[in-house]
Design a protein around this motif. Structure first.
Motif, PDB file in Angstrom:
ATOM      1  N   TRP A  54       1.307   4.332  -2.988  1.00 20.21           N
ATOM      2  CA  TRP A  54       1.225   5.771  -2.781  1.00 20.21           C
ATOM      3  C   TRP A  54       2.500   6.474  -3.236  1.00 20.21           C
ATOM      4  O   TRP A  54       2.437   7.559  -3.826  1.00 20.21           O
ATOM      5  CB  TRP A  54       0.923   6.091  -1.313  1.00 20.21           C
ATOM      6  CG  TRP A  54      -0.536   5.974  -1.016  1.00 20.21           C
ATOM      7  CD1 TRP A  54      -1.146   4.980  -0.330  1.00 20.21           C
ATOM      8  CD2 TRP A  54      -1.567   6.861  -1.438  1.00 20.21           C
ATOM      9  NE1 TRP A  54      -2.499   5.196  -0.298  1.00 20.21           N
ATOM     10  CE2 TRP A  54      -2.790   6.347  -0.965  1.00 20.21           C
ATOM     11  CE3 TRP A  54      -1.584   8.039  -2.167  1.00 20.21           C
ATOM     12  CZ2 TRP A  54      -4.015   6.983  -1.201  1.00 20.21           C
ATOM     13  CZ3 TRP A  54      -2.804   8.668  -2.397  1.00 20.21           C
ATOM     14  CH2 TRP A  54      -3.987   8.137  -1.919  1.00 20.21           C
ATOM     15  N   HIS A  68       0.839  -1.199   0.000  1.00 23.21           N
ATOM     16  CA  HIS A  68       0.000   0.000   0.000  1.00 23.21           C
ATOM     17  C   HIS A  68       0.878   1.254   0.000  1.00 23.21           C
ATOM     18  O   HIS A  68       0.613   2.207  -0.724  1.00 23.21           O
ATOM     19  CB  HIS A  68      -0.920  -0.023   1.219  1.00 23.21           C
ATOM     20  CG  HIS A  68      -1.913   1.091   1.250  1.00 23.21           C
ATOM     21  ND1 HIS A  68      -2.984   1.132   0.393  1.00 23.21           N
ATOM     22  CD2 HIS A  68      -1.988   2.194   2.025  1.00 23.21           C
ATOM     23  CE1 HIS A  68      -3.687   2.225   0.642  1.00 23.21           C
ATOM     24  NE2 HIS A  68      -3.106   2.871   1.629  1.00 23.21           N
ATOM     25  N   ARG A  69       1.906   1.258   0.783  1.00 26.16           N
ATOM     26  CA  ARG A  69       2.831   2.397   0.858  1.00 26.16           C
ATOM     27  C   ARG A  69       3.556   2.587  -0.471  1.00 26.16           C
ATOM     28  O   ARG A  69       3.704   3.709  -0.945  1.00 26.16           O
ATOM     29  CB  ARG A  69       3.822   2.171   1.992  1.00 26.16           C
ATOM     30  CG  ARG A  69       4.702   3.376   2.265  1.00 26.16           C
ATOM     31  CD  ARG A  69       5.587   3.190   3.480  1.00 26.16           C
ATOM     32  NE  ARG A  69       4.777   3.001   4.675  1.00 26.16           N
ATOM     33  CZ  ARG A  69       4.911   1.993   5.524  1.00 26.16           C
ATOM     34  NH1 ARG A  69       5.828   1.074   5.313  1.00 26.16           N
ATOM     35  NH2 ARG A  69       4.142   1.879   6.575  1.00 26.16           N
TER      36      ARG A  69
END
Length: 87
Positions: free
Chosen positions: A18, A14-15
């Motif tokens: 982003w 997820h990081r």
């Protein structure tokens, strides 16, 4: 009663998603921001004269590529007139 409430943190994937999004937005937004910034400076004079050297420094890589690459030059020769208000 004594429930352990842990704060959820973003997973690694997820990081990374982003980070990839921010990098892509920068790679597209930075070169395209020249048009709106030029419009604000030339038409609306929204930038004090003391900040013009900073603007030149921020956009120095684009100015360098404009002088060295026919592809970049052709793109900006097409793109920049879109931001001129000749009315």
């Amino acid at each position: 009663m004594g429930e352990d409430v842990t704060e959820k943190t973003p997973s690694g994937s997820h990081r990374r998603w982003w980070i990839a999004l921010v990098v892509c937005l920068f790679l597209v937004g930075y070169p395209l921001s020249v048009g709106p910034v030029t419009l604000l400076v030339e038409k609306y004079q929204c930038m004090p004269n003391a900040a013009i050297p900073l603007m030149n420094a921020v956009y120095a890589p684009i100015l360098f590529l404009h002088g060295k690459s026919a592809l970049v030059r052709d793109f900006y020769d097409w793109y920049m007139p879109l931001w001129r208000d000749d009315t």
